[in-house]
Design a protein around this motif. Structure first.
Motif, PDB file in Angstrom:
ATOM      1  N   ASP A 145      71.370  57.379  38.231  1.00 20.58           N
ATOM      2  CA  ASP A 145      71.392  58.045  39.537  1.00 20.58           C
ATOM      3  C   ASP A 145      70.447  59.244  39.587  1.00 20.58           C
ATOM      4  OD1 ASP A 145      73.314  56.203  40.317  1.00 20.58           O
ATOM      5  OD2 ASP A 145      74.992  57.598  40.052  1.00 20.58           O
ATOM      6  N   TYR A 146      70.436  60.040  38.537  1.00 18.93           N
ATOM      7  CA  TYR A 146      69.584  61.229  38.462  1.00 18.93           C
ATOM      8  C   TYR A 146      68.116  60.817  38.523  1.00 18.93           C
ATOM      9  CZ  TYR A 146      68.184  65.901  36.792  1.00 18.93           C
ATOM     10  OH  TYR A 146      67.641  67.152  36.662  1.00 18.93           O
ATOM     11  N   HIS A 147      67.755  59.817  37.745  1.00 16.68           N
ATOM     12  CA  HIS A 147      66.361  59.380  37.714  1.00 16.68           C
ATOM     13  C   HIS A 147      65.951  58.667  39.003  1.00 16.68           C
ATOM     14  CE1 HIS A 147      66.320  59.545  33.052  1.00 16.68           C
ATOM     15  NE2 HIS A 147      66.221  60.733  33.605  1.00 16.68           N
ATOM     16  N   GLN A 148      66.890  57.984  39.639  1.00 15.18           N
ATOM     17  CA  GLN A 148      66.557  57.343  40.916  1.00 15.18           C
ATOM     18  C   GLN A 148      66.212  58.406  41.957  1.00 15.18           C
ATOM     19  OE1 GLN A 148      66.046  54.114  41.246  1.00 15.18           O
ATOM     20  NE2 GLN A 148      65.322  54.442  43.329  1.00 15.18           N
ATOM     21  N   ASP A 149      67.000  59.462  42.001  1.00 10.58           N
ATOM     22  CA  ASP A 149      66.705  60.572  42.904  1.00 10.58           C
ATOM     23  C   ASP A 149      65.335  61.162  42.567  1.00 10.58           C
ATOM     24  OD1 ASP A 149      67.091  62.521  44.896  1.00 10.58           O
ATOM     25  OD2 ASP A 149      68.284  63.808  43.573  1.00 10.58           O
ATOM     26  N   TRP A 150      65.053  61.324  41.271  1.00 10.00           N
ATOM     27  CA  TRP A 150      63.782  61.913  40.834  1.00 10.00           C
ATOM     28  C   TRP A 150      62.595  61.049  41.274  1.00 10.00           C
ATOM     29  CZ3 TRP A 150      63.241  64.166  35.208  1.00 10.00           C
ATOM     30  CH2 TRP A 150      62.088  64.943  35.124  1.00 10.00           C
ATOM     31  N   VAL A 151      62.642  59.726  41.020  1.00  7.26           N
ATOM     32  CA  VAL A 151      61.490  58.887  41.382  1.00  7.26           C
ATOM     33  C   VAL A 151      61.297  58.841  42.889  1.00  7.26           C
ATOM     34  CG1 VAL A 151      61.489  57.499  39.270  1.00  7.26           C
ATOM     35  CG2 VAL A 151      62.690  56.642  41.290  1.00  7.26           C
ATOM     36  N   GLU A 152      62.383  58.835  43.650  1.00 12.71           N
ATOM     37  CA  GLU A 152      62.257  58.822  45.110  1.00 12.71           C
ATOM     38  C   GLU A 152      61.633  60.118  45.621  1.00 12.71           C
ATOM     39  OE1 GLU A 152      66.111  57.818  46.721  1.00 12.71           O
ATOM     40  OE2 GLU A 152      66.064  55.827  45.761  1.00 12.71           O
ATOM     41  N   ARG A 153      62.061  61.244  45.079  1.00 10.62           N
ATOM     42  CA  ARG A 153      61.486  62.529  45.495  1.00 10.62           C
ATOM     43  C   ARG A 153      60.037  62.675  45.015  1.00 10.62           C
ATOM     44  NH1 ARG A 153      65.393  66.862  46.792  1.00 10.62           N
ATOM     45  NH2 ARG A 153      67.475  65.956  46.849  1.00 10.62           N
ATOM     46  N   LEU A 154      59.746  62.170  43.825  1.00  6.65           N
ATOM     47  CA  LEU A 154      58.378  62.188  43.311  1.00  6.65           C
ATOM     48  C   LEU A 154      57.472  61.374  44.239  1.00  6.65           C
ATOM     49  CD1 LEU A 154      56.253  62.762  41.055  1.00  6.65           C
ATOM     50  CD2 LEU A 154      57.120  60.698  39.920  1.00  6.65           C
ATOM     51  N   ALA A 155      57.925  60.205  44.654  1.00  4.85           N
ATOM     52  CA  ALA A 155      57.131  59.365  45.560  1.00  4.85           C
ATOM     53  C   ALA A 155      56.875  60.092  46.876  1.00  4.85           C
ATOM     54  CB  ALA A 155      57.852  58.035  45.809  1.00  4.85           C
ATOM     55  N   ARG A 156      57.899  60.683  47.446  1.00  2.00           N
ATOM     56  CA  ARG A 156      57.721  61.414  48.727  1.00  2.00           C
ATOM     57  C   ARG A 156      56.755  62.582  48.556  1.00  2.00           C
ATOM     58  NH1 ARG A 156      63.366  60.369  49.247  1.00  2.00           N
ATOM     59  NH2 ARG A 156      63.901  62.498  48.644  1.00  2.00           N
ATOM     60  N   ALA A 157      56.876  63.305  47.448  1.00  2.00           N
ATOM     61  CA  ALA A 157      55.991  64.455  47.208  1.00  2.00           C
ATOM     62  C   ALA A 157      54.546  63.999  47.045  1.00  2.00           C
ATOM     63  CB  ALA A 157      56.453  65.228  45.976  1.00  2.00           C
TER      64      ALA A 157
END
Length: 167
Positions: A145-157
């Motif tokens: 869950d933590y990494h899924q949030d990270w990759v999604e936010r990284l993609a948006r950034a």
């Protein structure tokens, strides 16, 4: 087919207690994603939980052999960059501050160019009593869950960075 993390034998998923794989397609080139990943002290600019990072050796950006400290989900950790191939691979080994059980983790990122930008994959394995208790027993699924949030936010950034450059 996308590349995956090159695992040191002692961290391979087949012998690790905890394993998570997350990936995402990003509408930005590898160079944009890479810049966000190696700027560890500024990860919180797009991923607020990573707001306590301090590179303790080397340059202000991660490089091969960089050592850094971080506080993740309330636990102090020490990390060493063990693999760095610009625009393609970044991996580090982690130990937990004050953990006398010798628990360790290995986290890797792989960026693969695509026709519309890149594919970002992150994998992590964790071993030892600390991780089994804190993340295996108390919070199953938390690493994913933590990494899924990270990759999604990284993609948006990365996509926002690219859009900002176009204007």
């Amino acid at each position: 087919m996308y590349d995956k993390v090159d695992w040191p034998d002692e961290f391979h998923p087949r012998i690790s207690a905890i394993y998570a794989l997350n990936d995402i397609d990003v509408d930005a080139p590898p160079e944009v994603v890479w810049k966000l990943l190696i700027d560890a002290e500024n990860w919180a600019s797009y991923f607020p939980p990573e707001n306590q990072i301090k590179i303790t050796s080397g340059t202000p950006e991660l490089e091969l052999g960089s050592e850094y400290s971080r506080v993740t989900v309330g636990f102090g950790m020490r990390c060493v960059v063990t693999e760095l191939e610009p625009f393609h691979r970044l991996s580090w080994r982690t130990s937990v501050d004050g953990d006398e059980t010798g628990s360790t983790a290995y986290h890797g990122w792989v960026i693969t160019p695509t026709s519309t930008g890149c594919h970002v994959l992150t994998e992590e394995t964790q071993q030892g009593a600390f991780f089994l208790e804190e993340l295996g027993r108390k919070h199953p699924g938390a690493v994913y869950d933590y990494h899924q949030d990270w990759v999604e936010r990284l993609a948006r950034a990365a996509e926002a960075e690219l859009a900002g450059r176009a204007h």
